[in-house]
Motif scaffolding. Structure first.
Motif, PDB file in Angstrom:
ATOM      1  N   LEU A 377     -27.441 -95.129  86.248  1.00 37.01           N
ATOM      2  CA  LEU A 377     -26.665 -94.137  85.514  1.00 37.01           C
ATOM      3  C   LEU A 377     -27.042 -94.177  84.033  1.00 37.01           C
ATOM      4  CD1 LEU A 377     -23.168 -94.975  87.065  1.00 37.01           C
ATOM      5  CD2 LEU A 377     -24.860 -93.344  87.926  1.00 37.01           C
ATOM      6  N   ARG A 378     -27.164 -92.966  83.462  1.00 38.70           N
ATOM      7  CA  ARG A 378     -27.399 -92.829  82.018  1.00 38.70           C
ATOM      8  C   ARG A 378     -26.156 -92.171  81.424  1.00 38.70           C
ATOM      9  NH1 ARG A 378     -31.720 -89.222  81.786  1.00 38.70           N
ATOM     10  NH2 ARG A 378     -33.230 -90.943  81.999  1.00 38.70           N
ATOM     11  N   ASN A 379     -25.445 -92.962  80.615  1.00 39.02           N
ATOM     12  CA  ASN A 379     -24.160 -92.484  80.069  1.00 39.02           C
ATOM     13  C   ASN A 379     -23.232 -92.010  81.180  1.00 39.02           C
ATOM     14  OD1 ASN A 379     -24.821 -93.149  77.477  1.00 39.02           O
ATOM     15  ND2 ASN A 379     -25.107 -91.056  76.747  1.00 39.02           N
ATOM     16  N   GLY A 380     -23.246 -92.743  82.307  1.00 42.48           N
ATOM     17  CA  GLY A 380     -22.330 -92.462  83.404  1.00 42.48           C
ATOM     18  C   GLY A 380     -22.813 -91.416  84.380  1.00 42.48           C
ATOM     19  N   LYS A 381     -23.984 -90.802  84.144  1.00 38.95           N
ATOM     20  CA  LYS A 381     -24.505 -89.764  85.038  1.00 38.95           C
ATOM     21  C   LYS A 381     -25.761 -90.284  85.726  1.00 38.95           C
ATOM     22  CE  LYS A 381     -22.622 -85.875  82.405  1.00 38.95           C
ATOM     23  NZ  LYS A 381     -22.935 -84.597  81.706  1.00 38.95           N
ATOM     24  N   PRO A 395     -38.246 -92.919  77.343  1.00 34.16           N
ATOM     25  CA  PRO A 395     -37.782 -92.349  76.070  1.00 34.16           C
ATOM     26  C   PRO A 395     -36.491 -91.542  76.215  1.00 34.16           C
ATOM     27  CG  PRO A 395     -40.156 -92.147  76.223  1.00 34.16           C
ATOM     28  CD  PRO A 395     -39.694 -92.670  77.550  1.00 34.16           C
ATOM     29  N   ALA A 396     -36.274 -90.976  77.400  1.00 34.47           N
ATOM     30  CA  ALA A 396     -35.048 -90.193  77.609  1.00 34.47           C
ATOM     31  C   ALA A 396     -33.798 -91.072  77.555  1.00 34.47           C
ATOM     32  CB  ALA A 396     -35.124 -89.460  78.949  1.00 34.47           C
ATOM     33  N   ILE A 402     -26.952 -97.607  79.814  1.00 35.58           N
ATOM     34  CA  ILE A 402     -27.417 -97.603  81.199  1.00 35.58           C
ATOM     35  C   ILE A 402     -26.558 -98.549  82.039  1.00 35.58           C
ATOM     36  CG2 ILE A 402     -29.400 -97.965  82.717  1.00 35.58           C
ATOM     37  CD1 ILE A 402     -29.747 -95.697  80.684  1.00 35.58           C
ATOM     38  N   SER A 403     -26.228 -98.134  83.250  1.00 37.62           N
ATOM     39  CA  SER A 403     -25.490 -98.965  84.201  1.00 37.62           C
ATOM     40  C   SER A 403     -26.044 -98.721  85.594  1.00 37.62           C
ATOM     41  CB  SER A 403     -23.991 -98.654  84.159  1.00 37.62           C
ATOM     42  OG  SER A 403     -23.757 -97.281  84.436  1.00 37.62           O
ATOM     43  N   ALA A 404     -25.574 -99.569  86.551  1.00 38.97           N
ATOM     44  CA  ALA A 404     -26.058 -99.430  87.929  1.00 38.97           C
ATOM     45  C   ALA A 404     -24.871 -99.492  88.868  1.00 38.97           C
ATOM     46  CB  ALA A 404     -27.058-100.530  88.261  1.00 38.97           C
ATOM     47  N   THR A 405     -24.922 -98.670  89.908  1.00 39.23           N
ATOM     48  CA  THR A 405     -23.895 -98.660  90.945  1.00 39.23           C
ATOM     49  C   THR A 405     -24.530 -99.036  92.278  1.00 39.23           C
ATOM     50  OG1 THR A 405     -22.517 -96.989  89.872  1.00 39.23           O
ATOM     51  CG2 THR A 405     -22.261 -97.240  92.244  1.00 39.23           C
ATOM     52  N   THR A 406     -23.889-100.008  92.991  1.00 41.42           N
ATOM     53  CA  THR A 406     -24.351-100.400  94.328  1.00 41.42           C
ATOM     54  C   THR A 406     -23.319 -99.905  95.340  1.00 41.42           C
ATOM     55  OG1 THR A 406     -25.335-102.389  93.385  1.00 41.42           O
ATOM     56  CG2 THR A 406     -25.110-102.301  95.772  1.00 41.42           C
ATOM     57  N   THR A 419     -19.815-100.905  90.373  1.00 37.67           N
ATOM     58  CA  THR A 419     -20.592-100.429  89.225  1.00 37.67           C
ATOM     59  C   THR A 419     -20.608-101.495  88.145  1.00 37.67           C
ATOM     60  OG1 THR A 419     -20.029 -98.125  89.690  1.00 37.67           O
ATOM     61  CG2 THR A 419     -20.793 -98.633  87.468  1.00 37.67           C
ATOM     62  N   SER A 420     -21.782-101.735  87.601  1.00 35.00           N
ATOM     63  CA  SER A 420     -21.932-102.763  86.576  1.00 35.00           C
ATOM     64  C   SER A 420     -21.364-102.299  85.241  1.00 35.00           C
ATOM     65  CB  SER A 420     -23.407-103.114  86.381  1.00 35.00           C
ATOM     66  OG  SER A 420     -24.070-102.052  85.699  1.00 35.00           O
ATOM     67  N   LYS A 421     -21.239-103.223  84.343  1.00 40.53           N
ATOM     68  CA  LYS A 421     -20.903-102.904  82.960  1.00 40.53           C
ATOM     69  C   LYS A 421     -22.122-102.276  82.299  1.00 40.53           C
ATOM     70  CE  LYS A 421     -19.277-105.113  78.704  1.00 40.53           C
ATOM     71  NZ  LYS A 421     -18.921-106.406  78.058  1.00 40.53           N
ATOM     72  N   ALA A 422     -21.916-101.238  81.494  1.00 41.38           N
ATOM     73  CA  ALA A 422     -23.033-100.541  80.854  1.00 41.38           C
ATOM     74  C   ALA A 422     -23.671-101.401  79.776  1.00 41.38           C
ATOM     75  CB  ALA A 422     -22.560 -99.224  80.255  1.00 41.38           C
ATOM     76  N   THR A 423     -24.969-101.175  79.571  1.00 42.67           N
ATOM     77  CA  THR A 423     -25.679-101.881  78.502  1.00 42.67           C
ATOM     78  C   THR A 423     -25.285-101.298  77.151  1.00 42.67           C
ATOM     79  OG1 THR A 423     -27.543-100.341  78.464  1.00 42.67           O
ATOM     80  CG2 THR A 423     -27.637-102.170  80.052  1.00 42.67           C
ATOM     81  N   GLY A 424     -25.767-101.928  76.093  1.00 40.80           N
ATOM     82  CA  GLY A 424     -25.638-101.307  74.783  1.00 40.80           C
ATOM     83  C   GLY A 424     -26.588-100.121  74.697  1.00 40.80           C
ATOM     84  N   LYS A 425     -26.542 -99.414  73.587  1.00 39.73           N
ATOM     85  CA  LYS A 425     -27.435 -98.261  73.444  1.00 39.73           C
ATOM     86  C   LYS A 425     -28.893 -98.713  73.496  1.00 39.73           C
ATOM     87  CE  LYS A 425     -24.308 -95.311  70.787  1.00 39.73           C
ATOM     88  NZ  LYS A 425     -24.109 -94.561  69.526  1.00 39.73           N
ATOM     89  N   VAL A 426     -29.705 -97.970  74.270  1.00 40.46           N
ATOM     90  CA  VAL A 426     -31.113 -98.318  74.424  1.00 40.46           C
ATOM     91  C   VAL A 426     -31.840 -98.084  73.102  1.00 40.46           C
ATOM     92  CG1 VAL A 426     -33.247 -97.791  75.661  1.00 40.46           C
ATOM     93  CG2 VAL A 426     -31.051 -97.762  76.872  1.00 40.46           C
TER      94      VAL A 426
END
Length: 517
Positions: A377-381, A395-396, A402-406, A419-426
């Protein structure tokens, strides 16, 4: 007085067998010296009672059990002073009575039950003369009850009563430090030819469990202190009625259970009586799966269980007197299908364009029959096409989280996800900065070219030509043809370098002076 003493001295000599007494009248001076007064001036008895008594407010004016008494007689010139301790009313010491010493410890009831005590002192001078005197020593018992009781009005079978109900008196506490505290519990029994009698059930402090067979009788608690100091501490006792009822039954219940492999089922048992062990019987699908036993606690693990199976447990209490209570049955439960619990998902790696992130599955058993899928997921999408365990940042993703859902889909249960905790801003990459130069003849009518070398491969450039540091309108190409307006002015070019995934860089060339014509 001197004459009397002299006469007594002569009489003494005659008694001793001397046929001719000395002529004392012819030696007046020696008679004065030999006939000097010999007396015991003072006799005192110093009392030191036990410190524990002094701490309770007693003083040293009376000697109590355990007291140390020191006698002291003042007899000038005496070569020996002997002391004798005699209960008042007894015969006085004789010449053959042995010296008992100046210190006496009143550690026996012999002294304190015949108050007062007479202290004798006998002084002997070198001439053989003796004098005696006495003083009275007042003694007394230390008397107290052993204890009071903070006891309930009655007790019920299946409960326990504690020796904490005993409230020792201050004297008893002090005596127990150097004596023996005795606590005896007695309960009624019918073992004596069917008659009720009290027999010792327990010695010492602690708790006494009230057995069901004692119902309708009573329990007796006796407390005493034996003091080696002779303190008179009267024993205390109390009788506590036992209610003529059965012990309160246990309470047992089963929570909602779900079937599962190697599953242990726990019964909740409360209101457990004192002095008894509990046995449980498990019933699986209406049949006894495990009969009454106190092993395994209140747990049960059937060899096989399926959704729709039923479970019930019965619990009974077994007392040390042999009483076995009627079983108490729990509620009956129906096993359900357990919900699948999704393991935790975490993301590891560096959140920077070009780097790889990894979705990691946490602790938890996932059967092979469970279908596992993943999405990034990028910003939840959802990111199109990003469904693997590894995801390479593009680059996008710059400036995004970024986060991941299993997703888990069991064949027989509802799907669940984690769903994992999101990373900081890339973060963006840092571009390699090259050189910006101007080439060409700096003269009106001539064309200048912007040169960019040694920049990050793949970088794209935007141009803005400057006249005297200010943008020239429409001059945004890599080449610029000088006009009359540029004559005698300094010309430079500002370059903006861009590359996806990298930070944008702006750099301005050195300026060049345009000729007048």
């Amino acid at each position: 007085m001197r004459k009397t003493l002299a006469t007594l001295a002569i009489s003494g000599l005659l008694v001793a067998g001397l046929s001719t007494p000395p002529v004392l009248a012819r030696a007046a001076a020696p008679v004065e010296q030999v006939d000097s007064v010999r007396e015991i001036n003072t006799l005192t008895a110093d009392i030191r009672n036990d410190p524990r008594l002094l701490a309770l407010g007693y003083d040293n004016t009376i000697a109590y059990g355990g007291a140390t008494v020191t006698a002291h007689a003042a007899a000038p010139g005496a070569e020996k002073i002997e002391y004798f301790w005699v209960p008042t009313g007894h015969d006085a010491p004789t010449a053959d009575t042995a010296d008992m010493g100046a210190i006496m410890i009143l550690d026996s009831e012999l002294w304190i039950d015949r108050a007062p005590v007479t202290v004798w002192a006998r002084a002997t001078w070198p001439s053989g003369e003796t004098r005696t005197t006495t003083t009275q020593l007042e003694t007394s018992f230390v008397s107290s009850q052993t204890a009071t009781f903070n006891a309930p009005a009655s007790v019920r079978p299946g409960t326990a009563i504690s020796s904490d109900i005993i409230q020792l008196s201050p004297i008893a506490k002090a005596a127990a430090e150097q004596g023996h505290l005795s606590i005896i519990w007695r309960a009624q029994s019918k073992e004596n030819q069917g008659k009720l009698w009290h027999k010792v059930t327990k010695y010492g402090p602690g708790t006494l469990e009230i057995q069901p067979s004692w119902r309708g009788t009573d329990v007796r608690l006796q407390v005493s202190v034996a003091s080696p100091l002779g303190w008179n501490i009267e024993g205390s006792s109390i009788r506590i009625p036992i209610e003529d009822v059965d012990p309160a039954p246990v309470k047992v219940s089963l929570p909602a259970f779900a079937m599962g492999p190697n599953r242990l089922f726990d019964a909740k048992v409360t209101n457990i009586p004192a002095g008894a062990i509990q046995e449980s019987q498990w019933i699986h699908n209406g049949k006894i799966a495990r009969d009454f036993t106190d092993e395994f606690g209140f747990q049960f693990g059937p060899r096989a269980n399926l959704p729709g199976d039923t479970l019930q447990v019965k619990v009974r209490s077994v007392y040390s007197d042999g009483t076995v209570t009627a079983p108490v049955a729990s509620n009956k439960v129906v096993l359900s299908t357990p919900a699948f619990k999704a393991p935790r998902t975490t993301v590891t790696g560096t959140a920077k364009v070009g780097q790889k992130l990894k979705a990691v599955r946490g602790i938890g058993y996932v059967p092979p029959t469970v279908k596992v899928t993943r999405k990034w997921l990028r910003n939840g999408k959802a990111i199109p096409g990003a469904t693997g365990t590894i995801y390479k940042l593009t680059p996008a993703d710059a400036g995004k989280r970024i986060s991941a859902t299993t997703n888990y889909k069991p064949f027989d249960r509802a799907a669940v996800s984690s769903t994992s905790k999101a990373t900081g801003k890339v973060k963006l990459l840092t571009m390699r900065i090259g050189v910006v130069e101007i080439a060409g003849t700096a003269k009106p009518g001539k064309t200048l070219s912007a040169s960019t070398v040694q920049w990050q491969k793949g970088a794209a450039f935007k141009y803005q030509w400057l006249r005297a540091g200010k943008p020239i309108k429409g001059a945004t190409k890599a080449k610029y043809t000088l006009t009359k307006a540029d004559a005698s002015k300094r010309i430079a070019v500002k370059v903006t370098a861009m590359l996806p995934g990298y930070k944008t860089i702006v750099k301005t060339s050195s300026s060049t002076l345009v000729a007048r014509r």
